[in-house]
Scaffold this motif. Structure first.
Motif, PDB file in Angstrom:
ATOM      1  N   LEU A  91       0.820  -1.209   0.000  1.00  0.00           N
ATOM      2  CA  LEU A  91       0.000   0.000   0.000  1.00  0.00           C
ATOM      3  C   LEU A  91       0.856   1.262   0.000  1.00  0.00           C
ATOM      4  O   LEU A  91       0.599   2.200  -0.760  1.00  0.00           O
ATOM      5  CB  LEU A  91      -0.936   0.008   1.212  1.00  0.00           C
ATOM      6  CG  LEU A  91      -1.926   1.175   1.281  1.00  0.00           C
ATOM      7  CD1 LEU A  91      -2.892   1.104   0.112  1.00  0.00           C
ATOM      8  CD2 LEU A  91      -2.701   1.146   2.601  1.00  0.00           C
ATOM      9  N   ALA A  92       1.892   1.277   0.832  1.00  0.00           N
ATOM     10  CA  ALA A  92       2.748   2.466   0.938  1.00  0.00           C
ATOM     11  C   ALA A  92       4.003   2.358   0.077  1.00  0.00           C
ATOM     12  O   ALA A  92       4.610   3.378  -0.254  1.00  0.00           O
ATOM     13  CB  ALA A  92       3.145   2.692   2.398  1.00  0.00           C
TER      14      ALA A  92
ATOM     15  N   PHE B 212      -7.598   4.670  15.694  1.00  0.00           N
ATOM     16  CA  PHE B 212      -6.513   5.090  14.816  1.00  0.00           C
ATOM     17  C   PHE B 212      -6.901   4.962  13.350  1.00  0.00           C
ATOM     18  O   PHE B 212      -6.534   5.794  12.525  1.00  0.00           O
ATOM     19  CB  PHE B 212      -5.259   4.263  15.094  1.00  0.00           C
ATOM     20  CG  PHE B 212      -4.350   4.878  16.116  1.00  0.00           C
ATOM     21  CD1 PHE B 212      -4.620   6.111  16.663  1.00  0.00           C
ATOM     22  CD2 PHE B 212      -3.215   4.209  16.539  1.00  0.00           C
ATOM     23  CE1 PHE B 212      -3.792   6.680  17.614  1.00  0.00           C
ATOM     24  CE2 PHE B 212      -2.371   4.753  17.486  1.00  0.00           C
ATOM     25  CZ  PHE B 212      -2.665   6.001  18.030  1.00  0.00           C
ATOM     26  N   LEU B 213      -7.623   3.911  13.028  1.00  0.00           N
ATOM     27  CA  LEU B 213      -8.058   3.714  11.640  1.00  0.00           C
ATOM     28  C   LEU B 213      -8.980   4.843  11.208  1.00  0.00           C
ATOM     29  O   LEU B 213      -8.843   5.384  10.099  1.00  0.00           O
ATOM     30  CB  LEU B 213      -8.764   2.359  11.506  1.00  0.00           C
ATOM     31  CG  LEU B 213      -9.210   1.966  10.099  1.00  0.00           C
ATOM     32  CD1 LEU B 213      -8.010   1.868   9.170  1.00  0.00           C
ATOM     33  CD2 LEU B 213      -9.968   0.645  10.132  1.00  0.00           C
ATOM     34  N   ILE B 214      -9.908   5.226  12.083  1.00  0.00           N
ATOM     35  CA  ILE B 214     -10.828   6.327  11.778  1.00  0.00           C
ATOM     36  C   ILE B 214     -10.068   7.640  11.624  1.00  0.00           C
ATOM     37  O   ILE B 214     -10.298   8.408  10.680  1.00  0.00           O
ATOM     38  CB  ILE B 214     -11.897   6.448  12.885  1.00  0.00           C
ATOM     39  CG1 ILE B 214     -12.790   5.200  12.896  1.00  0.00           C
ATOM     40  CG2 ILE B 214     -12.746   7.700  12.686  1.00  0.00           C
ATOM     41  CD1 ILE B 214     -13.722   5.106  14.084  1.00  0.00           C
ATOM     42  N   LEU B 215      -9.132   7.902  12.552  1.00  0.00           N
ATOM     43  CA  LEU B 215      -8.331   9.128  12.474  1.00  0.00           C
ATOM     44  C   LEU B 215      -7.504   9.161  11.195  1.00  0.00           C
ATOM     45  O   LEU B 215      -7.292  10.224  10.595  1.00  0.00           O
ATOM     46  CB  LEU B 215      -7.407   9.227  13.691  1.00  0.00           C
ATOM     47  CG  LEU B 215      -8.062   9.414  15.065  1.00  0.00           C
ATOM     48  CD1 LEU B 215      -6.999   9.441  16.154  1.00  0.00           C
ATOM     49  CD2 LEU B 215      -8.879  10.695  15.092  1.00  0.00           C
TER      50      LEU B 215
ATOM     51  N   LEU C 156       0.305   5.101   8.168  1.00  0.00           N
ATOM     52  CA  LEU C 156      -0.532   5.055   9.356  1.00  0.00           C
ATOM     53  C   LEU C 156      -1.646   4.018   9.218  1.00  0.00           C
ATOM     54  O   LEU C 156      -2.077   3.411  10.204  1.00  0.00           O
ATOM     55  CB  LEU C 156      -1.118   6.434   9.632  1.00  0.00           C
ATOM     56  CG  LEU C 156      -0.075   7.536   9.889  1.00  0.00           C
ATOM     57  CD1 LEU C 156      -0.762   8.893  10.031  1.00  0.00           C
ATOM     58  CD2 LEU C 156       0.746   7.225  11.122  1.00  0.00           C
ATOM     59  N   PHE C 157      -2.109   3.810   7.987  1.00  0.00           N
ATOM     60  CA  PHE C 157      -3.128   2.796   7.732  1.00  0.00           C
ATOM     61  C   PHE C 157      -2.579   1.408   8.056  1.00  0.00           C
ATOM     62  O   PHE C 157      -3.260   0.588   8.674  1.00  0.00           O
ATOM     63  CB  PHE C 157      -3.567   2.867   6.268  1.00  0.00           C
ATOM     64  CG  PHE C 157      -4.732   1.976   5.938  1.00  0.00           C
ATOM     65  CD1 PHE C 157      -6.026   2.349   6.270  1.00  0.00           C
ATOM     66  CD2 PHE C 157      -4.539   0.763   5.288  1.00  0.00           C
ATOM     67  CE1 PHE C 157      -7.099   1.519   5.979  1.00  0.00           C
ATOM     68  CE2 PHE C 157      -5.603  -0.067   4.983  1.00  0.00           C
ATOM     69  CZ  PHE C 157      -6.892   0.312   5.328  1.00  0.00           C
TER      70      PHE C 157
ATOM     71  N   ASP D 150      -0.222   0.723  10.157  1.00  0.00           N
ATOM     72  CA  ASP D 150      -0.083   0.674  11.612  1.00  0.00           C
ATOM     73  C   ASP D 150      -1.423   0.342  12.277  1.00  0.00           C
ATOM     74  O   ASP D 150      -1.501  -0.512  13.174  1.00  0.00           O
ATOM     75  CB  ASP D 150       0.438   2.031  12.095  1.00  0.00           C
ATOM     76  CG  ASP D 150       0.596   2.100  13.595  1.00  0.00           C
ATOM     77  OD1 ASP D 150       1.495   1.430  14.118  1.00  0.00           O
ATOM     78  OD2 ASP D 150      -0.184   2.824  14.242  1.00  0.00           O
ATOM     79  N   ALA D 151      -2.495   0.993  11.819  1.00  0.00           N
ATOM     80  CA  ALA D 151      -3.821   0.773  12.400  1.00  0.00           C
ATOM     81  C   ALA D 151      -4.318  -0.641  12.123  1.00  0.00           C
ATOM     82  O   ALA D 151      -4.852  -1.315  13.018  1.00  0.00           O
ATOM     83  CB  ALA D 151      -4.807   1.804  11.853  1.00  0.00           C
ATOM     84  N   ILE D 152      -4.163  -1.113  10.884  1.00  0.00           N
ATOM     85  CA  ILE D 152      -4.589  -2.464  10.522  1.00  0.00           C
ATOM     86  C   ILE D 152      -3.815  -3.490  11.349  1.00  0.00           C
ATOM     87  O   ILE D 152      -4.384  -4.462  11.865  1.00  0.00           O
ATOM     88  CB  ILE D 152      -4.372  -2.729   9.022  1.00  0.00           C
ATOM     89  CG1 ILE D 152      -5.329  -1.880   8.197  1.00  0.00           C
ATOM     90  CG2 ILE D 152      -4.559  -4.213   8.701  1.00  0.00           C
ATOM     91  CD1 ILE D 152      -6.790  -2.201   8.396  1.00  0.00           C
ATOM     92  N   GLY D 153      -2.509  -3.282  11.490  1.00  0.00           N
ATOM     93  CA  GLY D 153      -1.685  -4.193  12.273  1.00  0.00           C
ATOM     94  C   GLY D 153      -2.139  -4.283  13.712  1.00  0.00           C
ATOM     95  O   GLY D 153      -2.183  -5.372  14.311  1.00  0.00           O
ATOM     96  N   THR D 154      -2.498  -3.139  14.299  1.00  0.00           N
ATOM     97  CA  THR D 154      -2.945  -3.105  15.696  1.00  0.00           C
ATOM     98  C   THR D 154      -4.276  -3.831  15.875  1.00  0.00           C
ATOM     99  O   THR D 154      -4.460  -4.593  16.829  1.00  0.00           O
ATOM    100  CB  THR D 154      -3.068  -1.646  16.178  1.00  0.00           C
ATOM    101  OG1 THR D 154      -1.764  -1.047  16.183  1.00  0.00           O
ATOM    102  CG2 THR D 154      -3.653  -1.572  17.576  1.00  0.00           C
ATOM    103  N   ILE D 155      -5.207  -3.616  14.948  1.00  0.00           N
ATOM    104  CA  ILE D 155      -6.512  -4.279  15.028  1.00  0.00           C
ATOM    105  C   ILE D 155      -6.349  -5.791  14.896  1.00  0.00           C
ATOM    106  O   ILE D 155      -6.882  -6.570  15.701  1.00  0.00           O
ATOM    107  CB  ILE D 155      -7.456  -3.742  13.928  1.00  0.00           C
ATOM    108  CG1 ILE D 155      -7.806  -2.273  14.211  1.00  0.00           C
ATOM    109  CG2 ILE D 155      -8.732  -4.584  13.847  1.00  0.00           C
ATOM    110  CD1 ILE D 155      -8.554  -1.588  13.072  1.00  0.00           C
TER     111      ILE D 155
END
Length: 432
Positions: free
Chosen positions: A67-68, A110-113, A282-283, A285-290
């Motif tokens: 993605l990045a 974080f995903l929403i932000l 950041l996306f 990071d958020a996906i990984g955390t979820i």
């Protein structure tokens, strides 16, 4: 590979990217041994945590790769796992299921932000000299971690830290690795950091530092004991709101610090000092955390040790993809992987710490309202043992000094908002 990751456009090659991926993996490999050890202290199954750590790292790093298209690796963050285990569970008395739920909600927030570009705006609001200081502070911080992991620097009850027994096996291995890596770097040898780590691992065998525990089974441990065990029953309590708030800020600024530091070192920042593809980073990071919370591990974040791969020339997602492949392989060869001693990864951390110091040359030391906040940011990272605290006090001191110096126009609206939120992070736990 060239079309998929735009290698020519980024001035790199398949060989360079793969070497960079191997190097990054070698420097973050310790998390696959350390994270299960820490989280298992809460009663979580150690083998299951190992598998959760690996799988969440693979998924998050693949998102980063495709993605990045950037050379950053992700895994459960150090510091955040300690907070999870020793503060939330063992200290405050919550179950590990409740702690995982807090991590899950943090990831969703974080995903929403990220979707609404709020996290990206926060990162871009950080003053340019603070961004430069972040790279320098992280350099000192990870070098300090390397010195600790090797036993060169140890705990001292009188002076907090002190010199260890440097003629004992582990420090000697690390010193050998530092010297070898430095010599290779001075001769512009590609893969110098990786070669140094491997050579140090081999040296550790006769010295008793590197030990192997052969296993007939190569199947990874089951996730069943910890996966999808969320517990929402305690989330409305005041303490859990503070826990969630802490997870949010520590994760945000650990990620910010790591990404800014590595991007600064790799000259990836734009002319305005902004991070390219920040939203995609950041996306991931958020996906990984979820995903990590659902599988059974603490917050997943971008690793500052990615700087090791960047230093070896990694510039695209192929570096991250290589790391993800190595994570996957570690699932089936964990007994071999876990044999890599901390003394062998310490030289890489120390050398990368040196390489990340270069942005200090660009800090404006003539303007004390710029240089003192940068200095504070640099100091707090190793001394407070936290990237997040370094950024926090760097930004707060920047805002305060600009305000009392009558240069309020140099404080952007987002910097004001960020400063207020950071101040709340400090004050709220004390008032409640």
């Amino acid at each position: 590979m060239n079309k998929l990751f735009k290698l020519k456009e980024n001035g790199t090659t398949v060989k360079t990217e793969i070497i960079a991926g191997f190097t990054t993996f070698m420097t973050i490999a310790y998390i696959l041994a350390v994270n299960p050890a820490i989280l298992s202290s809460t009663g979580m199954d150690k083998g299951a945590v190992f598998t959760a750590t690996v799988v969440s790292s693979i998924i998050a790093t693949l998102v980063m790769a495709f993605l990045a298209n950037l050379p950053f690796a992700l895994a459960p963050g150090m510091g955040l796992n300690v907070f999870f285990a020793y503060t939330v569970v063992l200290g405050m008395g919550y179950s590990w299921q409740t702690a995982l739920t807090a991590v899950f909600i943090e990831g969703v927030i974080f995903l929403i932000l990220t979707i609404f570009n709020i996290r990206e705006a926060i990162i871009n609001s950080i003053p340019i000299n603070i961004k430069r200081a972040i790279s320098v502070g992280i350099g000192l911080f990870i070098a300090f971690i390397g010195l600790q992991n090797s036993g060169i620097i140890v705990n001292n009850d009188s002076t907090l830290v002190g010199l260890g027994n440097i003629i004992s096996p582990a420090p000697l291995c690390t010193i050998f690795g530092i010297i070898l890596t430095t010599v290779l770097l001075s001769h512009n040898v590609k893969g110098a950091i990786l070669i140094g780590a491997l050579a140090t691992t081999i040296l550790g065998i006769p010295l008793g530092i590197t030990t192997f525990s052969p296993s007939l089974s190569i199947l990874p441990p089951s996730l069943a004991p910890i996966a999808f065990k969320l517990d929402f029953s305690n989330l409305l309590s005041t303490n859990m709101i503070i826990v969630l708030f802490t997870f949010l800020f520590v994760d945000m600024f650990d990620t910010v610090g790591s990404v800014v530091g590595v991007c600064t070192k790799a000259n990836m920042l734009t002319e305005k000092g902004e991070i390219p593809k920040c939203k995609q980073i950041l996306f991931a990071d958020a996906i990984g955390t979820i995903v990590g919370a659902l599988l059974g591990t603490s917050t997943v974040t971008t690793y500052v040790e990615s700087a090791a791969g960047v230093s070896e020339g990694g510039r695209t997602g192929l570096t991250a993809f290589t790391v993800a492949i190595l994570f996957a392989l570690s699932l089936f060869f964990s007994h071999i992987f876990l044999a890599i001693p901390a003394a062998a990864t310490a030289p890489a951390l120390i050398i990368v710490g040196l390489l990340m110091m270069t942005p200090i040359l660009e800090i404006d030391f003539e303007d004390y309202t710029e240089s003192l906040p940068a200095f504070i940011c640099i100091l707090f990272m190793p001394f407070a043992y936290s990237i997040a605290e370094g950024i926090t006090f760097g930004i707060l001191s920047f805002t305060l000094l600009k305000l009392i110096s009558g240069r309020i126009k140099e404080i952007s609206l987002l910097t004001w908002i960020l400063s207020i939120l950071l101040l709340m992070k400090i004050i709220l736990p004390v008032l409640v």
